[in-house]
Write a protein that holds these residues in place. Structure first.
Motif, PDB file in Angstrom:
ATOM      1  N   ASP A 283       9.810   8.402 -11.250  1.00  0.00           N
ATOM      2  CA  ASP A 283      10.446   9.669 -10.923  1.00  0.00           C
ATOM      3  C   ASP A 283      10.875   9.644  -9.461  1.00  0.00           C
ATOM      4  O   ASP A 283      10.585   8.715  -8.713  1.00  0.00           O
ATOM      5  CB  ASP A 283       9.513  10.850 -11.234  1.00  0.00           C
ATOM      6  N   LYS A 285      10.074  11.281  -6.718  1.00  0.00           N
ATOM      7  CA  LYS A 285       9.062  11.274  -5.655  1.00  0.00           C
ATOM      8  C   LYS A 285       8.413   9.906  -5.522  1.00  0.00           C
ATOM      9  O   LYS A 285       8.206   9.406  -4.412  1.00  0.00           O
ATOM     10  CB  LYS A 285       7.998  12.346  -5.937  1.00  0.00           C
ATOM     11  N   LYS A 286       8.095   9.287  -6.654  1.00  0.00           N
ATOM     12  CA  LYS A 286       7.466   7.971  -6.606  1.00  0.00           C
ATOM     13  C   LYS A 286       8.444   6.925  -6.086  1.00  0.00           C
ATOM     14  O   LYS A 286       8.058   5.991  -5.376  1.00  0.00           O
ATOM     15  CB  LYS A 286       6.950   7.579  -7.992  1.00  0.00           C
ATOM     16  N   THR A 287       9.729   7.080  -6.423  1.00  0.00           N
ATOM     17  CA  THR A 287      10.741   6.161  -5.912  1.00  0.00           C
ATOM     18  C   THR A 287      10.796   6.222  -4.399  1.00  0.00           C
ATOM     19  O   THR A 287      10.821   5.186  -3.712  1.00  0.00           O
ATOM     20  CB  THR A 287      12.114   6.495  -6.507  1.00  0.00           C
ATOM     21  N   ALA A 288      10.815   7.442  -3.847  1.00  0.00           N
ATOM     22  CA  ALA A 288      10.829   7.603  -2.385  1.00  0.00           C
ATOM     23  C   ALA A 288       9.600   6.963  -1.754  1.00  0.00           C
ATOM     24  O   ALA A 288       9.684   6.306  -0.709  1.00  0.00           O
ATOM     25  CB  ALA A 288      10.915   9.084  -2.027  1.00  0.00           C
ATOM     26  N   LYS A 289       8.445   7.144  -2.395  1.00  0.00           N
ATOM     27  CA  LYS A 289       7.202   6.571  -1.858  1.00  0.00           C
ATOM     28  C   LYS A 289       7.241   5.041  -1.907  1.00  0.00           C
ATOM     29  O   LYS A 289       6.773   4.369  -0.973  1.00  0.00           O
ATOM     30  CB  LYS A 289       6.017   7.083  -2.677  1.00  0.00           C
ATOM     31  N   VAL A 314      17.501  11.215  -3.397  1.00  0.00           N
ATOM     32  CA  VAL A 314      16.212  10.690  -2.956  1.00  0.00           C
ATOM     33  C   VAL A 314      15.972  10.892  -1.462  1.00  0.00           C
ATOM     34  O   VAL A 314      14.822  10.923  -1.012  1.00  0.00           O
ATOM     35  CB  VAL A 314      16.096   9.193  -3.335  1.00  0.00           C
ATOM     36  N   TYR A 317      13.438  13.638  -0.203  1.00  0.00           N
ATOM     37  CA  TYR A 317      12.047  13.259  -0.493  1.00  0.00           C
ATOM     38  C   TYR A 317      11.590  12.151   0.461  1.00  0.00           C
ATOM     39  O   TYR A 317      10.447  12.153   0.927  1.00  0.00           O
ATOM     40  CB  TYR A 317      11.917  12.785  -1.946  1.00  0.00           C
ATOM     41  N   ASP A 320      10.849  13.680   3.839  1.00  0.00           N
ATOM     42  CA  ASP A 320       9.550  14.376   3.854  1.00  0.00           C
ATOM     43  C   ASP A 320       8.400  13.386   4.027  1.00  0.00           C
ATOM     44  O   ASP A 320       7.438  13.652   4.770  1.00  0.00           O
ATOM     45  CB  ASP A 320       9.360  15.166   2.548  1.00  0.00           C
ATOM     46  N   ILE A 321       8.488  12.234   3.352  1.00  0.00           N
ATOM     47  CA  ILE A 321       7.431  11.229   3.475  1.00  0.00           C
ATOM     48  C   ILE A 321       7.421  10.643   4.888  1.00  0.00           C
ATOM     49  O   ILE A 321       6.360  10.367   5.454  1.00  0.00           O
ATOM     50  CB  ILE A 321       7.616  10.123   2.420  1.00  0.00           C
TER      51      ILE A 321
END
Length: 418
Positions: A283, A285-289, A314, A317, A320-321
């Motif tokens: 998803d 958020k996980k892609t950004a992480k 992306v 997000y 934000d990280i």
């Protein structure tokens, strides 16, 4: 059953002992898959008091040639009678093992099956399983094993990939090559490789689901080296996939989903060292992480993401990280450069691979990457990992290192270093 001397290879034992209802086994030539099937037919037949046990090959003639003699040999102590005319063996408990051909589906209708072997399923029409044999397993909740050597990317490939996705606990997939049979001389396999095309060898002996590809990239061009180059700079290129609900997409059996690919390359004047390719369906958020973690681990001098709506989606997000992790980096915008994908990939990668200027670090990503590389371009094969690597050509600015004598320079400012 104690009179039977059941001897299995290590890989056969793993499959035999597994309790999954529907087993999918892709295996190379002479791996021992038919002998495993024979033992399973015998054991299941001995354990049932009602229903039939079927062995199905593409034709009835193949069923006889592949399985009849093997069953007579292995099941000899527990055979009550055998009839070669109708290819049936009856065991001492009254259960019958029948050998069938998928080319005569009418002979398999109206039966209640306890166990089923589909041998060389890639050579059969999928309707034989879907419309005739799968319903025959329903009343007894019968089990089945599909075995065979791949033949391109057809319905066997689709079934294998569905089982491999692991969203359905009733299906499980295994993959074995001819090298997994310890009774087969590996030198003989290597000898066969010398006289076969790499395409045919990978399909027949390595059980690779090969789609008809081109020779844009050749197997002998690929080099590996686990040692990181002393000089160079890291770059990260990202090819984003859609951010759909992966769980729902998986349940829909959509095997055409792209993957996000995050390529990490160390570049110097000698070429590229591909350190890692992180890939998957995540998803947003996980892609950004995943992107942030890769940047944090490798400290690249440039990060590029393919231009478009997915990049725009992306970035918030990712920002934000960055804020929460207190590590900020600039994202370069990667473009197609008005080139078709095939042209862009060939331009960026073919010459470098051919001249040994791309070296791969060994990792779990090697197999899917090479699968895509050797079959590029092909509509049946994903190319996300290859496409992402090609973007490095647009992103990387190689730093060159020169040797010099320190006393050639006059230090004007010892603090700044000038």
């Amino acid at each position: 059953m104690t009179d039977l001397n059941v001897e299995l290879l290590p890989w056969q034992q793993d499959v035999f002992e597994d309790k999954t209802r529907f087993k999918i086994v892709a295996a190379g030539r002479r791996t021992g898959k038919s002998r495993l099937a024979a033992w399973q037919l015998i054991i299941y037949a001995l354990q049932t008091n009602r229903g039939h046990v079927f062995y199905v090959a593409p034709t009835q003639g193949q069923a006889r040639d592949i399985m009849w003699s093997t069953l007579l040999e292995l099941a000899h102590p527990v055979i009550k009678s055998s009839h070669i005319n109708n290819l049936q063996i009856t065991l001492i408990n009254g259960c019958t093992i029948s050998l069938k051909g998928a080319d005569r589906p009418e002979t398999m209708r109206g039966v209640s099956l306890k166990f089923l072997v589909m041998d060389e399923y890639a050579d059969m029409k999928p309707s034989v399983w879907e419309q005739i044999l799968r319903p025959a397993l329903a009343d007894q909740k019968g089990e089945a094993i599909f075995i065979g050597t791949p033949m391109g990317r057809n319905h066997f490939y689709e079934l294998y990939k569905y089982a491999e996705l692991e969203d359905d606990d009733s299906y499980k997939a295994w993959h074995y090559t001819s090298y997994d049979n310890p009774l087969l001389d590996p030198d003989e396999i290597d000898t066969a490789k010398k006289s076969m095309s790499s395409y045919a060898f990978r399909q027949e002996f390595l059980a690779s689901f090969e789609a008809s590809g081109s020779d844009i990239f050749k197997e002998e061009w690929v080099q590996f080296d686990n040692d990181e180059p002393e000089f160079g700079d890291y770059y990260i290129a990202v090819d984003l996939a859609g951010f759909a609900d992966v769980a729902q997409a998986t349940k829909s059996k959509n095997t055409k989903l792209d993957e996000t690919a995050i390529v990490v390359v160390k570049a110097n004047e000698d070429g590229w060292w591909v350190a890692d390719i992180i890939h998957g369906r995540w998803d947003i958020k996980k892609t950004a992480k995943k992107i942030f973690d890769a940047v944090n681990a490798y400290q690249p001098i440039a990060v590029g993401i393919e231009k478009g709506a997915l990049k725009n989606a992306v970035l918030p997000y990712l920002t934000d990280i960055m804020k929460s992790g207190q590590r900020f980096f600039r994202v370069e915008e990667l473009t197609h450069g008005n080139k078709k994908k095939t042209d862009r990939v060939v331009w960026g990668l073919q010459g470098r691979f051919e001249h040994g200027q791309i070296v791969l670090n060994k990792g779990e990503w090697n197999a899917p990457f090479m699968d895509q590389l050797f079959q590029f371009p092909n509509a049946l094969v994903h190319d996300d990992l290859v496409d992402a690597l090609a973007y490095i050509d647009q992103l990387a600015k190689v730093s060159y290192h020169y040797d010099y004598e320190e006393d050639e320079f006059e230090i004007l400012d010892p603090v700044a270093g000038y």
